[in-house]
Design a protein around this motif. Structure first.
Motif, PDB file in Angstrom:
ATOM      1  N   PRO A 182      -9.315   5.279  -6.149  1.00  0.00           N
ATOM      2  CA  PRO A 182      -7.689   5.078  -6.840  1.00  0.00           C
ATOM      3  C   PRO A 182      -6.885   4.520  -5.944  1.00  0.00           C
ATOM      4  O   PRO A 182      -5.794   3.751  -6.223  1.00  0.00           O
ATOM      5  N   LEU A 183      -7.070   4.796  -4.714  1.00  0.00           N
ATOM      6  CA  LEU A 183      -6.079   3.990  -3.646  1.00  0.00           C
ATOM      7  C   LEU A 183      -6.033   2.727  -3.625  1.00  0.00           C
ATOM      8  O   LEU A 183      -5.053   2.040  -3.510  1.00  0.00           O
ATOM      9  N   THR A 184      -7.440   2.068  -3.749  1.00  0.00           N
ATOM     10  CA  THR A 184      -7.591   0.702  -3.538  1.00  0.00           C
ATOM     11  C   THR A 184      -6.947   0.119  -4.813  1.00  0.00           C
ATOM     12  O   THR A 184      -6.287  -0.955  -4.838  1.00  0.00           O
ATOM     13  N   LYS A 185      -7.356   0.621  -6.141  1.00  0.00           N
ATOM     14  CA  LYS A 185      -6.700   0.246  -7.310  1.00  0.00           C
ATOM     15  C   LYS A 185      -5.152   0.147  -7.326  1.00  0.00           C
ATOM     16  O   LYS A 185      -4.432  -0.813  -7.644  1.00  0.00           O
ATOM     17  N   ARG A 186      -4.464   1.202  -6.929  1.00  0.00           N
ATOM     18  CA  ARG A 186      -3.122   1.322  -6.760  1.00  0.00           C
ATOM     19  C   ARG A 186      -2.611   0.199  -5.791  1.00  0.00           C
ATOM     20  O   ARG A 186      -1.555  -0.433  -6.017  1.00  0.00           O
ATOM     21  N   ALA A 187      -3.133   0.226  -4.461  1.00  0.00           N
ATOM     22  CA  ALA A 187      -2.798  -0.891  -3.445  1.00  0.00           C
ATOM     23  C   ALA A 187      -2.878  -2.199  -4.017  1.00  0.00           C
ATOM     24  O   ALA A 187      -1.909  -2.968  -3.926  1.00  0.00           O
ATOM     25  N   GLY A 188      -4.056  -2.595  -4.765  1.00  0.00           N
ATOM     26  CA  GLY A 188      -4.145  -3.822  -5.290  1.00  0.00           C
ATOM     27  C   GLY A 188      -3.297  -4.327  -6.310  1.00  0.00           C
ATOM     28  O   GLY A 188      -2.966  -5.448  -6.424  1.00  0.00           O
ATOM     29  N   SER A 189      -3.090  -3.242  -7.155  1.00  0.00           N
ATOM     30  CA  SER A 189      -2.152  -3.637  -8.388  1.00  0.00           C
ATOM     31  C   SER A 189      -0.545  -3.904  -7.728  1.00  0.00           C
ATOM     32  O   SER A 189       0.166  -4.735  -8.272  1.00  0.00           O
ATOM     33  N   SER A 190      -0.235  -2.910  -6.849  1.00  0.00           N
ATOM     34  CA  SER A 190       1.027  -3.292  -6.202  1.00  0.00           C
ATOM     35  C   SER A 190       1.433  -4.568  -5.526  1.00  0.00           C
ATOM     36  O   SER A 190       2.423  -5.279  -5.607  1.00  0.00           O
ATOM     37  N   SER A 191       0.205  -4.738  -4.727  1.00  0.00           N
ATOM     38  CA  SER A 191       0.309  -5.924  -3.728  1.00  0.00           C
ATOM     39  C   SER A 191       0.147  -7.181  -4.739  1.00  0.00           C
ATOM     40  O   SER A 191       0.805  -8.279  -4.520  1.00  0.00           O
TER      41      SER A 191
ATOM     42  N   ILE B 225       6.537  -9.366   2.407  1.00  0.00           N
ATOM     43  CA  ILE B 225       5.786  -9.040   3.863  1.00  0.00           C
ATOM     44  C   ILE B 225       6.290  -7.888   4.616  1.00  0.00           C
ATOM     45  O   ILE B 225       5.656  -7.109   4.868  1.00  0.00           O
ATOM     46  N   VAL B 226       7.596  -7.725   4.723  1.00  0.00           N
ATOM     47  CA  VAL B 226       8.378  -6.863   5.491  1.00  0.00           C
ATOM     48  C   VAL B 226       8.106  -5.550   4.712  1.00  0.00           C
ATOM     49  O   VAL B 226       7.786  -4.397   5.064  1.00  0.00           O
ATOM     50  N   ALA B 227       8.154  -5.457   3.246  1.00  0.00           N
ATOM     51  CA  ALA B 227       7.828  -4.244   2.676  1.00  0.00           C
ATOM     52  C   ALA B 227       6.357  -3.693   2.607  1.00  0.00           C
ATOM     53  O   ALA B 227       6.082  -2.728   2.920  1.00  0.00           O
ATOM     54  N   ARG B 228       5.514  -4.716   2.794  1.00  0.00           N
ATOM     55  CA  ARG B 228       4.140  -4.114   2.903  1.00  0.00           C
ATOM     56  C   ARG B 228       3.850  -3.659   4.336  1.00  0.00           C
ATOM     57  O   ARG B 228       2.994  -2.749   4.542  1.00  0.00           O
TER      58      ARG B 228
ATOM     59  N   HIS C  17       3.016   0.912   7.925  1.00  0.00           N
ATOM     60  CA  HIS C  17       3.708   1.779   8.863  1.00  0.00           C
ATOM     61  C   HIS C  17       4.004   3.144   8.497  1.00  0.00           C
ATOM     62  O   HIS C  17       3.517   4.193   9.363  1.00  0.00           O
ATOM     63  N   LEU C  18       4.417   3.359   7.167  1.00  0.00           N
ATOM     64  CA  LEU C  18       4.449   4.630   6.878  1.00  0.00           C
ATOM     65  C   LEU C  18       3.445   5.698   6.726  1.00  0.00           C
ATOM     66  O   LEU C  18       3.313   6.754   6.677  1.00  0.00           O
ATOM     67  N   GLU C  19       2.394   4.614   5.929  1.00  0.00           N
ATOM     68  CA  GLU C  19       1.063   5.443   5.940  1.00  0.00           C
ATOM     69  C   GLU C  19       0.314   6.050   7.260  1.00  0.00           C
ATOM     70  O   GLU C  19       0.103   7.244   7.216  1.00  0.00           O
ATOM     71  N   ARG C  20       0.725   5.203   8.141  1.00  0.00           N
ATOM     72  CA  ARG C  20       0.150   5.738   9.598  1.00  0.00           C
ATOM     73  C   ARG C  20       0.749   6.773  10.211  1.00  0.00           C
ATOM     74  O   ARG C  20       0.593   7.532  10.846  1.00  0.00           O
ATOM     75  N   ALA C  21       2.003   7.035   9.770  1.00  0.00           N
ATOM     76  CA  ALA C  21       3.223   8.005  10.501  1.00  0.00           C
ATOM     77  C   ALA C  21       2.908   9.446  10.132  1.00  0.00           C
ATOM     78  O   ALA C  21       3.050  10.282  10.957  1.00  0.00           O
ATOM     79  N   ASP C  22       2.249   9.476   9.016  1.00  0.00           N
ATOM     80  CA  ASP C  22       1.764  10.896   8.497  1.00  0.00           C
ATOM     81  C   ASP C  22       3.076  11.977   8.453  1.00  0.00           C
ATOM     82  O   ASP C  22       2.984  13.073   8.342  1.00  0.00           O
ATOM     83  N   GLY C  23       4.341  11.409   8.377  1.00  0.00           N
ATOM     84  CA  GLY C  23       5.467  12.268   8.147  1.00  0.00           C
ATOM     85  C   GLY C  23       5.766  12.716   6.682  1.00  0.00           C
ATOM     86  O   GLY C  23       6.534  13.401   6.577  1.00  0.00           O
ATOM     87  N   ILE C  24       5.042  12.055   5.719  1.00  0.00           N
ATOM     88  CA  ILE C  24       5.498  12.402   4.185  1.00  0.00           C
ATOM     89  C   ILE C  24       4.246  13.248   3.823  1.00  0.00           C
ATOM     90  O   ILE C  24       2.958  12.999   3.924  1.00  0.00           O
TER      91      ILE C  24
ATOM     92  N   ILE D  44       6.600   5.349  -5.877  1.00  0.00           N
ATOM     93  CA  ILE D  44       7.934   5.328  -6.030  1.00  0.00           C
ATOM     94  C   ILE D  44       8.244   3.823  -5.194  1.00  0.00           C
ATOM     95  O   ILE D  44       8.911   3.142  -5.505  1.00  0.00           O
ATOM     96  N   TYR D  45       7.696   3.996  -3.980  1.00  0.00           N
ATOM     97  CA  TYR D  45       8.138   2.880  -3.112  1.00  0.00           C
ATOM     98  C   TYR D  45       7.582   1.413  -3.752  1.00  0.00           C
ATOM     99  O   TYR D  45       8.383   0.348  -3.658  1.00  0.00           O
ATOM    100  N   ASP D  46       6.528   1.477  -4.389  1.00  0.00           N
ATOM    101  CA  ASP D  46       6.043   0.025  -4.866  1.00  0.00           C
ATOM    102  C   ASP D  46       6.859  -0.086  -6.092  1.00  0.00           C
ATOM    103  O   ASP D  46       7.052  -1.361  -6.140  1.00  0.00           O
TER     104      ASP D  46
END
Length: 125
Positions: A8-17, A77-80, A85-92, A101-103
């Protein structure tokens, strides 16, 4: 089991990109198609009334048509990068909801800029 969770993550990331790339490509195609239809300069400012303003009212067509895809591509590019960066931060806490929502916000902003490009082109025909 890992492939099942990653799907599911790959599908969502692929569709938004893919959506972002389609918007960037739409801006490039719009610039290429409209270049032959426009004059050497395009009007970039319209005023209602007799307000005093600073800056140019016209710009080089080539400059405007090149800048739109560059700005949209740069924002994409900046948005991606920011999302990664936010995925790696683990603050959410609920990152899947945030990612959706971000996409949507990124695609909406890029789409609005392409609509602005289309409006400027249409007003200069």
């Amino acid at each position: 089991m890992v492939a099942k969770n990653a799907s599911p993550l790959t599908k969502r990331a692929g569709s938004s990109s893919l959506g972002g790339l389609v918007i960037v490509l739409a801006s490039i195609v719009l610039s290429i198609v409209s270049y032959g239809l426009l004059a050497d300069t395009v009007r970039i400012r319209w005023m209602i009334g007799t307000y005093q303003h600073h800056g140019p009212e016209h710009a080089s067509t080539m400059f405007v048509l090149v800048m739109f895809p560059l700005v949209i591509g740069g924002l994409y590019i900046v948005a991606r990068w920011l999302r990664t960066h936010l995925e790696r931060a683990d603050g959410i806490e609920d990152f899947d909801e945030f990612r959706a929502i971000y996409d949507i916000c990124v695609l909406l902003i890029l789409g609005i800029i392409v609509v602005g490009q289309l409006v400027i082109i249409a007003l200069n025909l």
